[in-house]
Design a protein around this motif. Structure first.
Motif, short mmCIF file in Angstrom:
data_model
loop_
_atom_site.label_atom_id
_atom_site.label_comp_id
_atom_site.label_asym_id
_atom_site.label_seq_id
_atom_site.Cartn_x
_atom_site.Cartn_y
_atom_site.Cartn_z
N GLY A 88 7.48 5.05 -4.43
CA GLY A 88 6.81 5.69 -5.54
C GLY A 88 5.48 6.30 -5.18
O GLY A 88 4.78 6.80 -6.04
N GLY A 89 5.10 6.29 -3.91
CA GLY A 89 3.83 6.87 -3.53
C GLY A 89 2.65 6.06 -4.01
O GLY A 89 1.51 6.52 -3.97
N VAL A 90 2.88 4.86 -4.47
CA VAL A 90 1.79 4.00 -4.93
C VAL A 90 1.41 3.06 -3.79
O VAL A 90 2.27 2.35 -3.27
CB VAL A 90 2.19 3.19 -6.17
N ALA A 91 0.17 3.08 -3.37
CA ALA A 91 -0.25 2.27 -2.24
C ALA A 91 0.07 0.81 -2.49
O ALA A 91 0.05 0.33 -3.63
CB ALA A 91 -1.75 2.43 -1.99
N ALA A 92 0.36 0.09 -1.40
CA ALA A 92 0.82 -1.29 -1.51
C ALA A 92 -0.18 -2.17 -2.27
O ALA A 92 0.20 -3.13 -2.92
CB ALA A 92 1.06 -1.85 -0.11
N LYS A 93 -1.44 -1.85 -2.18
CA LYS A 93 -2.45 -2.69 -2.82
C LYS A 93 -3.09 -2.03 -4.04
O LYS A 93 -4.18 -2.41 -4.46
CB LYS A 93 -3.54 -3.05 -1.80
N THR A 94 -2.42 -1.03 -4.61
CA THR A 94 -2.98 -0.34 -5.77
C THR A 94 -3.22 -1.30 -6.92
O THR A 94 -4.22 -1.20 -7.64
CB THR A 94 -2.05 0.79 -6.24
N ARG A 95 -2.33 -2.26 -7.13
CA ARG A 95 -2.51 -3.22 -8.22
C ARG A 95 -3.78 -4.03 -8.04
O ARG A 95 -4.56 -4.21 -8.98
CB ARG A 95 -1.30 -4.15 -8.31
N GLU A 96 -3.98 -4.54 -6.82
CA GLU A 96 -5.18 -5.33 -6.56
C GLU A 96 -6.44 -4.48 -6.74
O GLU A 96 -7.44 -4.92 -7.30
CB GLU A 96 -5.13 -5.91 -5.15
N THR A 97 -6.38 -3.23 -6.25
CA THR A 97 -7.52 -2.33 -6.37
C THR A 97 -7.85 -2.07 -7.84
O THR A 97 -9.02 -2.04 -8.24
CB THR A 97 -7.21 -1.00 -5.66
N MET A 98 -6.82 -1.92 -8.66
CA MET A 98 -7.01 -1.69 -10.08
C MET A 98 -7.75 -2.86 -10.73
O MET A 98 -8.70 -2.68 -11.51
CB MET A 98 -5.66 -1.47 -10.75
N LEU A 99 -7.35 -4.09 -10.40
CA LEU A 99 -8.01 -5.27 -10.96
C LEU A 99 -9.46 -5.36 -10.51
O LEU A 99 -10.35 -5.70 -11.30
CB LEU A 99 -7.24 -6.53 -10.56
N LEU A 100 -9.70 -5.07 -9.25
CA LEU A 100 -11.08 -5.12 -8.73
C LEU A 100 -11.96 -4.09 -9.45
O LEU A 100 -13.11 -4.38 -9.78
CB LEU A 100 -11.08 -4.87 -7.22
N CYS A 101 -11.42 -2.90 -9.69
CA CYS A 101 -12.19 -1.87 -10.40
C CYS A 101 -12.48 -2.29 -11.83
O CYS A 101 -13.58 -2.05 -12.36
CB CYS A 101 -11.44 -0.54 -10.38
N GLU A 102 -11.50 -2.91 -12.48
CA GLU A 102 -11.73 -3.38 -13.85
C GLU A 102 -12.82 -4.44 -13.89
O GLU A 102 -13.67 -4.43 -14.78
CB GLU A 102 -10.43 -3.93 -14.43
N ALA A 103 -12.80 -5.35 -12.91
CA ALA A 103 -13.83 -6.39 -12.85
C ALA A 103 -15.21 -5.79 -12.62
O ALA A 103 -16.22 -6.35 -13.06
CB ALA A 103 -13.50 -7.39 -11.75
N ALA A 104 -15.25 -4.65 -11.95
CA ALA A 104 -16.53 -3.98 -11.67
C ALA A 104 -17.02 -3.16 -12.86
O ALA A 104 -18.07 -2.52 -12.78
CB ALA A 104 -16.39 -3.09 -10.44
#
Length: 349
Positions: A151-167
């Motif tokens: 799907g062209g979604v980086a393997a760690k996109t989910r983790e990155t999304m959570l980190l951005c929300e926490a920030a």
């Protein structure tokens, strides 16, 4: 040289979580956690680098950090944006993101670049294509290589999304590589799926993947400015007609079709109003939370697959045997099923 530089970046990120630059009154993980919660961009970048690392110790550190930050996540609007190459995804995201930051939002853009199937490298040039957001203090752009991920979604996109929300980022825009059946992966990590289309639908309409249209929460025909305005309106009418033959995914929502211009900003305010309307309706019924719970289950299985692939890459016996099996299959000396069975047995399956 590229691998050396990446290794140094990850090592630097790891040092901050394992003992570097930490005062005696708090643990290293607490220090990085607090820095992220305070919205420090450098700390966020270091945490994402840890999450993207393939080293087992870095992955464990990243997971421990994310676990600490989970209570501070989940409040953002998560929007996936996809479309054929050349449709103007980056230009539209730059304009939409700037519109949102001007309205008081903090916007994180997770832009996934296609990785070369031959070298594994990618250009990561999204910041040059999003000139306004790149210098906006209320925006954060994180380009990541897709690394062949479905799907062209980086393997760690989910983790990155959570980190951005926490920030503290309250809008997460995920730009994907392009339209295809595998693009359904983006729908498994966002609340709203926006598909960008070009004017002059005609022949292009025949080539649309039905699955993508069924997943779309909204279709936006881009480049509806100047001489393209009439063609964009005609294309929108054709997409609306095509949607009539599909049953809505939810009784709460019928997929709207809008015309926009990422270049001039035309229609982006109405586009965002539709996204907010969708969130209001679905959140009131508890459907956003329900969808995210289903996504978490899929995330779990995706991580299981990631662990299996990591085992294939790093297990010494498998690393030594796999090339032999591949050569035997390629030479016609061994059936693919037999080779797969041997690898499965080695994995304990």
């Amino acid at each position: 040289m590229k691998q050396v530089v990446q290794g140094r970046l990850v090592a630097r990120a790891g040092s901050l979580l394992t003992g570097g630059m930490v005062d005696s009154s708090s643990s290293p993980s607490d220090t990085l956690r607090d820095a992220i919660l305070a919205g420090e961009r450098a700390a966020l970048a270091r945490a994402i680098t840890l999450a993207e690392s393939r080293r087992a110790d870095h992955r464990e550190q990243a997971q421990a950090l994310i676990q600490q930050l989970l209570p501070h996540t989940g409040r953002a609007i998560r929007v996936g944006i996809t479309g054929v190459p050349g449709v103007g995804k980056s230009t539209t995201i730059d304009a939409l993101g700037s519109h949102l930051t001007a309205a008081g939002h903090k916007v994180a853009v997770l832009a996934v670049d296609p990785s070369s199937s031959r070298t594994g490298g990618s250009i990561l040039g999204d910041k040059t294509r999003m000139a306004r957001l790149a210098v906006d203090p209320n925006a954060y752009i994180r380009p990541s290589p897709s690394s062949g991920t479905l799907g062209g979604v980086a393997a760690k996109t989910r983790e990155t999304m959570l980190l951005c929300e926490a920030a503290g980022f309250d809008v997460i825009l995920v730009e994907t590589v392009g339209v295809g059946q595998s693009e359904t992966a983006v729908a498994d990590l966002t609340d709203f799926f926006l598909v960008l289309m070009l004017p002059n639908a005609g022949d292009e309409l025949q080539g649309i993947k039905k699955g993508i249209i069924e997943l779309a929460d909204m279709i936006a025909v881009n480049k509806a400015d100047g001489d393209g305005a009439m063609a964009a309106r005609a294309a929108a009418a054709q997409y609306k007609a095509a949607l009539h033959i599909l049953a809505p995914a939810s009784p709460l929502w019928s997929t709207p079709v809008v015309t926009i211009s990422g270049l001039t900003g035309l229609g982006l305010d109405k586009l965002w109003a539709r996204i907010e309307d969708h969130r209001t309706r679905f959140e009131a019924k508890g459907l956003i939370a329900e969808k995210r719970r289903r996504q978490d289950v899929k995330w779990m299985w995706a991580m299981v697959q990631d662990r299996l692939q990591a085992r294939l890459r790093h297990d010494p016996a498998l690393k030594a045997r796999t090339p032999e099996l591949e050569a035997a299959v390629a030479a016609g000396k061994l059936p693919p099923t037999s080779a797969a069975d041997e690898i499965a047995r080695a994995l304990g399956l």
